[in-house]
Write a protein that holds these residues in place. Structure first.
Motif, short mmCIF file in Angstrom:
data_model
loop_
_atom_site.label_atom_id
_atom_site.label_comp_id
_atom_site.label_asym_id
_atom_site.label_seq_id
_atom_site.Cartn_x
_atom_site.Cartn_y
_atom_site.Cartn_z
N ARG A 136 0.86 -1.17 0.00
CA ARG A 136 0.00 0.00 0.00
C ARG A 136 0.89 1.23 0.00
NH1 ARG A 136 -5.57 1.52 -0.53
NH2 ARG A 136 -5.49 3.73 -0.06
N LEU A 137 0.43 2.29 -0.60
CA LEU A 137 1.20 3.53 -0.61
C LEU A 137 1.59 3.93 0.81
CD1 LEU A 137 2.22 5.98 -2.31
CD2 LEU A 137 0.02 7.05 -1.85
N GLU A 138 2.84 4.31 1.01
CA GLU A 138 3.31 4.72 2.33
C GLU A 138 3.69 6.19 2.37
OE1 GLU A 138 6.45 1.93 3.17
OE2 GLU A 138 5.05 0.26 2.97
N ALA A 139 4.22 6.69 1.27
CA ALA A 139 4.61 8.10 1.23
C ALA A 139 4.84 8.52 -0.22
CB ALA A 139 5.90 8.31 2.02
N VAL A 140 4.84 9.82 -0.42
CA VAL A 140 5.28 10.35 -1.71
C VAL A 140 6.37 11.38 -1.43
CG1 VAL A 140 3.07 10.03 -2.89
CG2 VAL A 140 3.52 12.21 -1.74
N PRO A 160 12.46 18.87 -11.50
CA PRO A 160 12.57 19.02 -10.05
C PRO A 160 13.84 19.76 -9.66
CG PRO A 160 12.13 16.73 -10.67
CD PRO A 160 12.38 17.47 -11.93
N ILE A 161 13.74 20.61 -8.65
CA ILE A 161 14.89 21.36 -8.16
C ILE A 161 15.48 20.60 -6.99
CG2 ILE A 161 15.66 23.55 -7.14
CD1 ILE A 161 13.12 24.82 -8.46
N GLU A 162 16.77 20.25 -7.14
CA GLU A 162 17.43 19.49 -6.08
C GLU A 162 17.45 20.24 -4.77
OE1 GLU A 162 20.94 17.29 -8.15
OE2 GLU A 162 21.17 17.19 -5.96
N GLY A 163 17.24 19.51 -3.70
CA GLY A 163 17.29 20.15 -2.39
C GLY A 163 15.92 20.59 -1.89
N THR A 164 14.90 20.52 -2.78
CA THR A 164 13.56 20.95 -2.34
C THR A 164 12.66 19.75 -2.03
OG1 THR A 164 12.67 21.00 -4.59
CG2 THR A 164 13.69 23.03 -3.78
N GLU A 165 13.25 18.55 -2.06
CA GLU A 165 12.45 17.34 -1.86
C GLU A 165 11.87 17.30 -0.45
OE1 GLU A 165 15.67 17.28 -2.67
OE2 GLU A 165 15.81 16.51 -4.72
N GLU A 166 10.66 16.79 -0.37
CA GLU A 166 10.02 16.64 0.93
C GLU A 166 9.23 15.33 0.91
OE1 GLU A 166 6.67 18.80 3.69
OE2 GLU A 166 7.31 19.82 1.86
N LYS A 167 9.38 14.55 1.98
CA LYS A 167 8.66 13.27 2.04
C LYS A 167 7.35 13.49 2.78
CE LYS A 167 9.25 8.51 3.61
NZ LYS A 167 10.18 7.54 4.14
N ILE A 168 6.28 13.06 2.19
CA ILE A 168 4.98 13.22 2.83
C ILE A 168 4.36 11.84 3.03
CG2 ILE A 168 2.68 14.23 2.61
CD1 ILE A 168 3.97 16.36 0.86
N GLU A 169 4.13 11.49 4.27
CA GLU A 169 3.52 10.19 4.54
C GLU A 169 2.04 10.24 4.24
OE1 GLU A 169 4.64 8.65 8.37
OE2 GLU A 169 6.74 9.00 7.86
N CYS A 170 1.58 9.29 3.44
CA CYS A 170 0.17 9.26 3.07
C CYS A 170 -0.15 7.85 2.60
CB CYS A 170 -0.10 10.26 1.96
SG CYS A 170 0.89 10.00 0.49
N ASP A 171 -1.44 7.48 2.60
CA ASP A 171 -1.80 6.15 2.10
C ASP A 171 -2.55 6.23 0.78
OD1 ASP A 171 -4.28 7.01 2.87
OD2 ASP A 171 -4.68 5.35 4.24
N THR A 172 -2.74 7.47 0.32
CA THR A 172 -3.52 7.64 -0.90
C THR A 172 -2.97 8.80 -1.71
OG1 THR A 172 -5.48 6.86 0.28
CG2 THR A 172 -5.87 8.01 -1.79
N LEU A 173 -2.87 8.59 -3.02
CA LEU A 173 -2.48 9.67 -3.94
C LEU A 173 -3.57 9.76 -5.00
CD1 LEU A 173 -0.38 11.70 -5.12
CD2 LEU A 173 0.59 9.77 -6.37
N LEU A 174 -4.14 10.95 -5.12
CA LEU A 174 -5.13 11.16 -6.18
C LEU A 174 -4.48 11.93 -7.31
CD1 LEU A 174 -8.60 12.20 -4.73
CD2 LEU A 174 -7.56 9.95 -4.89
#
Lengths: 416, 489, 122
Positions: A221-225, A236-250
């Motif tokens: 199951r989706l864990e993060a994006v 994508p601009i390097e250094g701006t990445e952010e991990k977002i924990e979620c179980d669903t991506l629409l």
């Protein structure tokens, strides 16, 4: 099994319903072929309001809007074939369809294509990462929630600021599902401003522009994006990445007219819209086959779909009754800042006004419509604002198009 | 707990290798079982590769791989008829562009001749374009191998499994082997919730081949995955290819190939890098660009706007075995046979691997007595979209569910989906349905049909909608009901 | 004197309203393309309202859920409260469009009504 009708409409959503009702006014034998178990199309899952302001002057929900037309259709002698899938249309207007009664062969005097559209998928937008469950297109999640009473997930990230995504942000929030944010690749929102206000702002759901999902994490199951900001080119601009924990991506990243059937018939598509190239009668390159609604080009308002469908219904009926003649056509070309126009061809001589739908390529704070013919400017409009999310309408009148034309270009001139 | 089930042979792993071996074993009077760790068979390395049945010019002469490859690929056309899976004998063309490529191609050609590959030829531009006009016209030469072809690797594995099951092999899925005990004359194979007794074990556990071997104390080989990404291109691109295309190969791989699938799509694959992670099949941005670049070199008309899916697979590589397959009985552990390190060209080689394993088993003392009632034939689920009008009418008349089209992109009917579920070793997941009958394989990627497939699965398997899985354990599509009935006191 | 900027949500035009206020009273509004913008701004700044749509469980219908909506706009801050009522509501098919599903929900003077007809499954 063999059938014959004057006008056959493929698809029983708002476009199909509007087209069929109009064609019926000419007293012809009309049929609608619908793949679902009921009429109404995708409107049946669009339970929010905002429909009908233009057509009925009332604020209706999707099901209310469609029920008005379904009632209208049911009152008349229109053949409705439900649970029926069209699998082939020939250029001499023979339709092959299947349902539980078998294989149907239907001969039509005219055909109106009103199959609607589909959503752009993860594959089409090339999001890297793993392939867990929990990744939905917005409309798919809408169907699960509004028609099937199923809960897609608990913590949601929405990619794309298209209207369905915005509507789903509110819908999910109201049902107690946490919407963490909406991420949009472009520097501007794709949905209607009113939806940003009442679907996001009202619920304090953040909208992140120039940001996209660059990775999907989770084996089952989706864990993060992972989201990241993007530069002007969308990288994508390097250094701006952010991990977002979620179980669903629409995914609400755009709609594509459905024209698999049309292509097999030999209908030529407009590469800019993925819908058929049509003339002012909304007739495709194949005589007697018309197109309207989201199968022709993606609309933001159903009211426009109905209007367009009625034109297709009228012209299809006229065709059956021998009232249309082949006229000489010129091409309408999208000029500067204009992504596409519908129709793509207009007659060299026009008697009444022709509605020209178009969309701009980028938000323009202030600009004017400029119509050029034979290299000369024949019309300049008032100063106005233009957004890619809003379909614009321009009336080509006999006054504007007075002279003998060989070509016509519609552009938006930016005012600084 | 009930009595432990007893078998003569247990095959561990239900990929293309395990299912081919199981099917071969089903010819004989044996009690055979196959244990698969995943929810479905063919859902690991098998689903993640290009499906080319290589002709066999590539493996170094004298290796086990070279012999088995050439033989296996030549068995595919007949098998495809017996088992009703799609095979196109497209042949392959390895394109050369520069003078320096010629020597590589000549070397491959000579190696191919030595391996006994039939029909291979070095050809020039005119012939290349005659075989497939979509080839890059800048290619000046190619090695043409006419015996090669393409299958859907998972369709192939499913066909093998169904036929094996119909001939008596027992399939146990979601049975990850966690331990093997060697008793005096037999093994006890333990999974999380079961134990199975057997006299012989065939280890066909793919990337986990070394872990399974370790369970009986064999540490000779280490299997590591070679990761590779693959792209799928929509039929709507408007052309089909008549040949598989390869570039001049690199050190360990055949490079980015462009492959026509038996269903009319085009796939591009694959990238290649060794990895430690035996689970991660995430796709990378760089991988997608590398593939598109590689594809356009071979077929310039490849257009990324028609991409419908990107995925990755893991090839099991026995790293201390010179890239060769490991197919042999253990000298130390009697009755334990390895069939591991089966990387490319495993798909084409699979039928020959299975025959080879039979010889090994026989040598190891297993008595192979042929069954009188072995049925080599399996009929595929009738593909509604391929039927003509008359056949379509007849199908609907015989089974109303053929009149209900569920997947509009691929024209898959309810009847086909229900059959996919109820066949031997049938589908229990959304992806399982997709692999068997293509529902959700098209351009909308299940956008429309997934909810319908979910309800058909729930109905046919008599499980709640929220219990329906996408693919793996815990990959539930939805997490529950949105609104619950009030419990009235 | 202070100023507010609002996006009018009455129709898809989404006019940007520049509002000048003094003592919590609107003095002037600029940017509206029609009169409804003025009404909206007044309402939004004094007593914001929103239309609400959702679904309720339905027994014996062709679908498990019946779409519903508020008969009139509701006070914006009442939406969550009203949703709780909606989520506990269950009806039985058949239902006709416009049927009242919850009368005078949370005593707000607004009904929750069916936004489609749903026949009974045979």
């Amino acid at each position: 099994m063999e059938f014959n009708y004057d006008v056959v409409v493929v698809g029983g959503g708002p476009a199909g319903l509007g087209a069929a009702a109009k064609a019926k006014e000419s007293g012809l034998k009309v049929a609608i072929l619908e793949r679902n178990f009921e009429l109404g199309g995708i409107l049946n899952q669009c339970i929010h309001s905002g429909f009908g302001l233009g057509y009925f002057g009332e604020d209706l929900t999707g099901p209310e809007y469609s029920e008005r037309f379904i009632d209208l259709i049911n009152e008349q002698d229109i053949e409705i074939l439900l649970n029926t899938m069209v699998i082939e249309i020939t250029s001499d207007r023979e339709i092959t369809a299947v349902n539980k009664n078998g294989l149907l062969k239907i001969k039509a005097g005219a055909i109106i294509l009103a199959m609607g559209c589909r959503e752009r998928t993860r594959g089409a937008i090339k999001i890297p990462g793993s392939r867990p469950s929990g990744v939905f297109t917005a409309g798919q999640a809408q169907r699960y929630m509004n028609l099937e009473n199923l809960k897609p997930g608990k913590k949601v990230v929405i990619l794309g600021s298209g209207d369905i995504g915005l509507i789903m942000a509110r819908r999910m929030t109201l049902e107690g599902i946490k919407v963490l944010g909406v991420y949009e690749l472009m520097p501007y929102a794709n949905g209607l401003q009113r939806n940003i206000k009442q679907c996001l702002d009202d619920f304090k759901i953040p909208l992140h522009l120039s940001t996209t999902v660059i990775d999907i994490i989770g084996k089952n199951r989706l864990e993060a994006v992972i989201v990241a900001q993007v530069d002007e080119k969308g990288n994508p601009i390097e250094g701006t990445e952010e991990k977002i924990e979620c179980d669903t991506l629409l995914l609400s990243t755009g709609l594509i007219p459905e024209n698999e059937l049309s292509v097999k018939t030999g209908i030529i598509l407009n590469k800019l819209t993925n819908g058929p190239l049509v003339n002012a009668n909304l007739e495709t390159n194949i005589r007697g086959i018309f197109a309207c609604g989201n199968a022709l080009h993606v609309h933001d308002l159903v009211d426009y779909v109905t209007k367009e469908a009625e034109l297709a219904g009228q012209k299809a009926a006229d065709f059956v009754r021998g009232k249309t003649s082949l006229s000489e056509n010129i091409e309408v070309t999208p000029g500067e800042n204009v992504r596409y126009t519908v129709p793509n061809y207009i007659p060299t001589h026009i008697d009444g006004a022709i509605k020209l739908y178009f969309r701009v390529t980028k938000p323009i704070e202030s600009g004017r419509i400029v119509v050029k013919a034979n290299g000369k400017t024949i019309f300049t409009g008032k100063e106005d604002a233009f957004k890619p999310s809003e379909m614009m309408i321009f009336y080509l009148t006999p006054k504007v198009v007075a002279e003998n034309l060989s070509d016509l270009t519609v552009a938006i001139k930016e005012e600084k | 707990m009930g009595k432990m089930q007893e078998f003569d042979v247990i095959v561990i792993g239900g990929g293309i290798v395990g299912t081919a071996i199981a099917r071969e074993l089903s010819r004989f009077k044996l009690r055979t079982a196959l244990l698969e760790a995943n929810v479905d068979i063919g859902a690991a390395s098998t689903k993640g590769n290009g499906g080319v049945t290589h002709s066999g010019y590539d493996p170094k002469q004298g290796t086990l791989k070279s012999k088995i490859n050439v033989k296996g690929t030549l068995m595919i056309p007949k098998l495809s008829k017996e088992l009703g899976f799609k095979f196109i004998n497209s042949g392959t063309m390895t394109l050369g562009f520069e003078d320096s490529d010629l020597s590589v191609l000549q070397k491959l050609y000579k190696n191919g001749l030595a391996n006994g590959v039939p029909g291979i030829k070095l050809i020039g531009r005119d012939e290349i374009l005659k075989i497939d006009k979509k080839a890059n016209p800048k290619a000046t030469m190619a090695l043409h191998a006419p015996t090669a072809g393409v299958v859907d690797p998972f369709e192939f594995a499913i066909a093998l499994a169904e036929n094996a099951s119909e001939n008596g092999v027992e399939f146990f899925r979601s049975q990850k082997v966690i331990g093997i005990e060697k008793e005096k004359n037999h093994f006890v194979v333990k999974t999380q919730n079961n134990s199975y007794k057997t006299n012989y074990i065939v280890n066909a556990a793919g990337v986990y081949g070394s872990e399974v071997a370790n369970m009986v104390g064999i540490y000779d080989y280490e299997v590591k995955p070679r990761y590779g990404e693959i792209l799928v291109i929509d039929k709507a691109i408007g052309f089909q290819l008549s040949s598989v295309f390869f570039p001049v190969p690199g050190n360990h791989t055949k490079g980015v190939a462009v492959i026509p699938t038996p269903d009319g799509n085009i796939i591009v694959g694959s990238t290649a890098r060794m990895t430690e992670d035996k689970e991660d099949v995430s796709v990378t941005r760089e991988g997608i660009s590398e593939l598109l670049k590689g594809a356009k070199l071979l077929v310039p008309d490849i257009d990324e706007r028609y991409l419908i899916r990107e995925f990755a697979g893991l090839r099991p590589v026995a790293i201390n075995n010179n890239d060769d397959f490991v197919i042999a009985a253990s000298k130390e552990v009697k009755g334990f046979i390895n069939a591991i390190g089966i990387q490319s060209p495993g798909v084409g080689a699979a039928p020959a691997i299975a025959e080879y394993v039979m010889d090994i088993l026989s040598n190891e003392g297993l008595e192979l007595k042929e069954k009188e009632d072995f049925n080599p034939y399996r009929t595929a689920i009738v593909d509604f979209s391929e039927a003509n009008d008359q056949e379509k009418s007849k199908l609907i008349k015989e089974n109303l569910m053929y009149g209900n089209v569920i997947c509009r992109c691929e024209c898959v009917t309810e009847a086909e989906i229900v059959q996919a579920i109820h066949r031997p070793v049938g589908a229990t997941t959304v992806d399982g349905v997709k692999r068997r009958v293509r529902a959700g394989m098209g351009r909308c990627q299940g956008g429309f049909c997934q909810p319908k497939v979910v309800s058909i699965l729930a109905r046919e398997l008599r499980i709640p909608l929220e219990a329906v899985l996408l693919e793996n354990k815990n990959s539930n599509i939805v997490i529950g009901k949105l609104k619950h009935q009030e419990v009235k006191g | 004197m202070n100023s507010e900027i609002l996006v009018c949500i009455i129709c898809p035009k989404a006019c940007i309203l520049n509002i000048e206020m003094e003592n919590e009273k609107i003095i002037s509004i600029l940017g509206n393309k029609c009169k409804r913008g003025v009404d909206y701004a007044e309402k939004e700044l004094t007593n914001p309202e929103r239309a609400l749509s959702s679904t309720v469980l339905i027994k014996g219908g062709v679908l498990p859920l019946l779409p519903v909506r508020s008969s009139k706009a509701l006070p914006k801050d009442s939406l969550i409260k009203v949703m709780e009522v909606i989520d506990k509501t269950e009806v039985v098919a058949p239902v006709k469009i416009g049927d009242i599903i919850v009368k005078n929900v949370s005593n707000l003077g607004v009904d929750i009504i069916a936004s489609r007809s749903m026949r009974k499954v045979i």
